[in-house]
Design a protein around this motif. Structure first.
Motif, PDB file in Angstrom:
ATOM      1  N   GLN A  49       0.815  -1.219   0.000  1.00 59.87           N
ATOM      2  CA  GLN A  49       0.000   0.000   0.000  1.00 59.87           C
ATOM      3  C   GLN A  49       0.850   1.271   0.000  1.00 59.87           C
ATOM      4  OE1 GLN A  49      -2.439  -0.671   3.491  1.00 59.87           O
ATOM      5  NE2 GLN A  49      -3.845  -2.016   2.393  1.00 59.87           N
ATOM      6  N   LYS A  50       2.186   1.066  -0.104  1.00 55.21           N
ATOM      7  CA  LYS A  50       3.136   2.186  -0.111  1.00 55.21           C
ATOM      8  C   LYS A  50       2.975   3.078   1.123  1.00 55.21           C
ATOM      9  CE  LYS A  50       3.974   2.397  -5.086  1.00 55.21           C
ATOM     10  NZ  LYS A  50       3.588   0.992  -5.315  1.00 55.21           N
ATOM     11  N   GLU A  51       2.764   2.417   2.263  1.00 51.19           N
ATOM     12  CA  GLU A  51       2.649   3.109   3.542  1.00 51.19           C
ATOM     13  C   GLU A  51       3.914   2.906   4.361  1.00 51.19           C
ATOM     14  OE1 GLU A  51      -2.194   2.452   4.008  1.00 51.19           O
ATOM     15  OE2 GLU A  51      -0.817   1.544   5.441  1.00 51.19           O
ATOM     16  N   GLU A  52       4.135   3.790   5.319  1.00 52.50           N
ATOM     17  CA  GLU A  52       5.275   3.639   6.218  1.00 52.50           C
ATOM     18  C   GLU A  52       5.099   2.396   7.086  1.00 52.50           C
ATOM     19  OE1 GLU A  52       6.081   7.120   8.485  1.00 52.50           O
ATOM     20  OE2 GLU A  52       6.325   8.403   6.726  1.00 52.50           O
ATOM     21  N   VAL A  53       6.208   1.722   7.362  1.00 51.08           N
ATOM     22  CA  VAL A  53       6.212   0.522   8.200  1.00 51.08           C
ATOM     23  C   VAL A  53       6.850   0.882   9.541  1.00 51.08           C
ATOM     24  CG1 VAL A  53       6.977  -1.874   8.411  1.00 51.08           C
ATOM     25  CG2 VAL A  53       6.485  -0.919   6.136  1.00 51.08           C
ATOM     26  N   SER A  54       6.064   0.854  10.592  1.00 52.62           N
ATOM     27  CA  SER A  54       6.580   1.155  11.936  1.00 52.62           C
ATOM     28  C   SER A  54       6.464  -0.101  12.793  1.00 52.62           C
ATOM     29  CB  SER A  54       5.791   2.298  12.586  1.00 52.62           C
ATOM     30  OG  SER A  54       5.974   3.501  11.869  1.00 52.62           O
ATOM     31  N   ILE A  55       7.573  -0.473  13.426  1.00 51.93           N
ATOM     32  CA  ILE A  55       7.606  -1.667  14.261  1.00 51.93           C
ATOM     33  C   ILE A  55       8.224  -1.305  15.603  1.00 51.93           C
ATOM     34  CG2 ILE A  55       8.339  -4.071  14.439  1.00 51.93           C
ATOM     35  CD1 ILE A  55       8.897  -3.952  11.390  1.00 51.93           C
ATOM     36  N   ASN A  56       7.519  -1.630  16.688  1.00 53.60           N
ATOM     37  CA  ASN A  56       8.025  -1.378  18.037  1.00 53.60           C
ATOM     38  C   ASN A  56       8.283  -2.726  18.710  1.00 53.60           C
ATOM     39  OD1 ASN A  56       8.724  -0.276  20.476  1.00 53.60           O
ATOM     40  ND2 ASN A  56       6.734   0.645  20.912  1.00 53.60           N
ATOM     41  N   PHE A  57       9.558  -3.033  18.955  1.00 56.28           N
ATOM     42  CA  PHE A  57       9.947  -4.286  19.608  1.00 56.28           C
ATOM     43  C   PHE A  57       9.925  -4.070  21.118  1.00 56.28           C
ATOM     44  CE2 PHE A  57      11.732  -4.481  15.363  1.00 56.28           C
ATOM     45  CZ  PHE A  57      11.414  -5.772  14.964  1.00 56.28           C
ATOM     46  N   ILE A  58       9.158  -4.888  21.819  1.00 60.00           N
ATOM     47  CA  ILE A  58       8.888  -4.641  23.236  1.00 60.00           C
ATOM     48  C   ILE A  58       9.366  -5.806  24.095  1.00 60.00           C
ATOM     49  CG2 ILE A  58       7.047  -4.246  24.931  1.00 60.00           C
ATOM     50  CD1 ILE A  58       5.426  -2.985  22.604  1.00 60.00           C
ATOM     51  N   CYS A  59      10.093  -5.467  25.164  1.00 61.69           N
ATOM     52  CA  CYS A  59      10.542  -6.443  26.151  1.00 61.69           C
ATOM     53  C   CYS A  59      10.431  -5.788  27.522  1.00 61.69           C
ATOM     54  CB  CYS A  59      11.976  -6.870  25.856  1.00 61.69           C
ATOM     55  SG  CYS A  59      12.461  -8.413  26.650  1.00 61.69           S
ATOM     56  N   THR A  60      10.554  -6.557  28.578  1.00 63.47           N
ATOM     57  CA  THR A  60      10.296  -6.018  29.913  1.00 63.47           C
ATOM     58  C   THR A  60      11.137  -4.783  30.225  1.00 63.47           C
ATOM     59  OG1 THR A  60       9.738  -8.236  30.706  1.00 63.47           O
ATOM     60  CG2 THR A  60      10.181  -6.568  32.373  1.00 63.47           C
ATOM     61  N   HIS A  61      12.464  -4.899  30.086  1.00 64.35           N
ATOM     62  CA  HIS A  61      13.356  -3.824  30.511  1.00 64.35           C
ATOM     63  C   HIS A  61      13.916  -2.993  29.359  1.00 64.35           C
ATOM     64  CE1 HIS A  61      13.827  -6.756  34.001  1.00 64.35           C
ATOM     65  NE2 HIS A  61      13.278  -5.684  34.534  1.00 64.35           N
ATOM     66  N   ALA A  89      18.274  -5.131   8.450  1.00 61.12           N
ATOM     67  CA  ALA A  89      17.760  -6.074   7.456  1.00 61.12           C
ATOM     68  C   ALA A  89      16.917  -5.365   6.404  1.00 61.12           C
ATOM     69  CB  ALA A  89      16.948  -7.164   8.145  1.00 61.12           C
ATOM     70  N   ALA A  90      16.109  -4.410   6.835  1.00 60.18           N
ATOM     71  CA  ALA A  90      15.299  -3.648   5.880  1.00 60.18           C
ATOM     72  C   ALA A  90      16.194  -2.923   4.877  1.00 60.18           C
ATOM     73  CB  ALA A  90      14.408  -2.649   6.623  1.00 60.18           C
ATOM     74  N   ALA A  91      17.263  -2.324   5.380  1.00 58.45           N
ATOM     75  CA  ALA A  91      18.197  -1.632   4.485  1.00 58.45           C
ATOM     76  C   ALA A  91      18.906  -2.615   3.558  1.00 58.45           C
ATOM     77  CB  ALA A  91      19.217  -0.845   5.309  1.00 58.45           C
ATOM     78  N   HIS A  92      19.303  -3.763   4.103  1.00 63.33           N
ATOM     79  CA  HIS A  92      20.013  -4.763   3.305  1.00 63.33           C
ATOM     80  C   HIS A  92      19.173  -5.227   2.115  1.00 63.33           C
ATOM     81  CE1 HIS A  92      22.692  -8.117   2.383  1.00 63.33           C
ATOM     82  NE2 HIS A  92      21.623  -8.906   2.368  1.00 63.33           N
ATOM     83  N   PHE A  93      17.884  -5.405   2.334  1.00 57.64           N
ATOM     84  CA  PHE A  93      17.006  -5.894   1.265  1.00 57.64           C
ATOM     85  C   PHE A  93      16.290  -4.767   0.516  1.00 57.64           C
ATOM     86  CE2 PHE A  93      17.430  -9.793   3.833  1.00 57.64           C
ATOM     87  CZ  PHE A  93      17.808 -10.671   2.821  1.00 57.64           C
ATOM     88  N   GLY A  94      16.650  -3.517   0.824  1.00 61.53           N
ATOM     89  CA  GLY A  94      16.106  -2.389   0.079  1.00 61.53           C
ATOM     90  C   GLY A  94      14.634  -2.139   0.303  1.00 61.53           C
ATOM     91  N   ILE A  95      14.148  -2.435   1.502  1.00 60.45           N
ATOM     92  CA  ILE A  95      12.743  -2.176   1.836  1.00 60.45           C
ATOM     93  C   ILE A  95      12.666  -0.777   2.451  1.00 60.45           C
ATOM     94  CG2 ILE A  95      10.696  -3.018   3.021  1.00 60.45           C
ATOM     95  CD1 ILE A  95      11.922  -4.976   0.950  1.00 60.45           C
ATOM     96  N   ASP A  96      12.020   0.125   1.742  1.00 65.30           N
ATOM     97  CA  ASP A  96      11.990   1.533   2.157  1.00 65.30           C
ATOM     98  C   ASP A  96      10.878   1.814   3.164  1.00 65.30           C
ATOM     99  OD1 ASP A  96      14.092   2.039   0.367  1.00 65.30           O
ATOM    100  OD2 ASP A  96      12.690   2.425  -1.285  1.00 65.30           O
ATOM    101  N   LEU A  97      10.940   2.995   3.743  1.00 67.28           N
ATOM    102  CA  LEU A  97       9.911   3.511   4.649  1.00 67.28           C
ATOM    103  C   LEU A  97       9.715   2.640   5.879  1.00 67.28           C
ATOM    104  CD1 LEU A  97       7.204   4.646   2.051  1.00 67.28           C
ATOM    105  CD2 LEU A  97       9.004   6.025   3.098  1.00 67.28           C
TER     106      LEU A  97
END
Length: 204
Positions: A39-51, A66-74
């Motif tokens: 959908q050509k939208e921004e991809v935001s990922i929040n990795f969550i752990c206790t501390h 990894a995103a940069a390595h495979f050329g996945i933008d945004l």
């Protein structure tokens, strides 16, 4: 991608495979990213752990790399915890040994680091914070739970479009033991392998 990080990635892709069981666990994250990319939208990922001190930072940094390595933008990767502590120094040391460029940009009880996979890359900012810190996205993101405690303790993440459990064993169990360096190294490689697999599956 700088040569040292590229070498680590090549070794991970060559020597570390992702099991079929783990591929099933990773599939919801692949689906989330693929939908956003299509959908050509921004991809935001929040990795969550206790501390927000170990696993969530490994995941944040390797996912962005990894995103940069495979050329996945945004793609923008973040991390947070159910409480604020500090980024554990051994994590920084291991990532530096694996080729990441790391600059310490503040000296206090919760230091802030700039982490780069390439000299000209926008730095990844690493420090411990709660998952709902203003530094992190407030809506439309995938909340990836990297430890069972956070997964069980946070059944609802406000603003998350998807909540995805992808848990890893805590390298903290090796702290102050002779095998500490090897355990942290292997956990970083394991997480790198899985994040590389995730982004290798994305069709642009």
């Amino acid at each position: 991608m700088n040569a040292s990080v590229s070498k680590t990635i090549e070794q991970v892709l060559l020597l570390k495979s992702v099991s079929e069981n783990r591929k099933k666990i990773l599939q919801p994250l692949i689906d989330f990213i693929q939908k956003k990319v299509a959908q050509k939208e921004e991809v935001s990922i929040n990795f969550i752990c206790t501390h927000n001190s170990r696993r969530s930072h490994f995941a944040q940094i390797w996912a962005q790399t990894a995103a940069a390595h495979f050329g996945i933008d945004l793609v923008s990767c973040y991390s947070g915890g159910t409480e604020e502590t500090a980024l554990f120094p051994k994590v920084v040391e291991i990532l530096a040994n694996q080729g990441l460029i790391i600059l310490k940009i503040s000296e206090n009880h919760n230091p802030v680091y700039a982490v780069k996979y390439d000299d000209n890359a926008l730095p990844i900012i690493g420090f411990s914070k709660k998952y709902d810190s203003p530094f992190n996205p407030v809506s439309g993101f995938a909340a990836v739970m990297t430890c069972s405690q956070a997964d069980g303790g946070c059944p609802f993440i406000p603003g998350a479009e998807a909540r995805i459990p992808i848990t890893f064993e805590d390298p903290k169990s090796s702290d102050n033991l002779p095998e500490q360096d090897e355990v942290y190294h292997q956990r970083s490689i394991e997480i790198a392998s899985e994040m590389l697999y995730v982004f290798s599956m994305i069709k642009r």
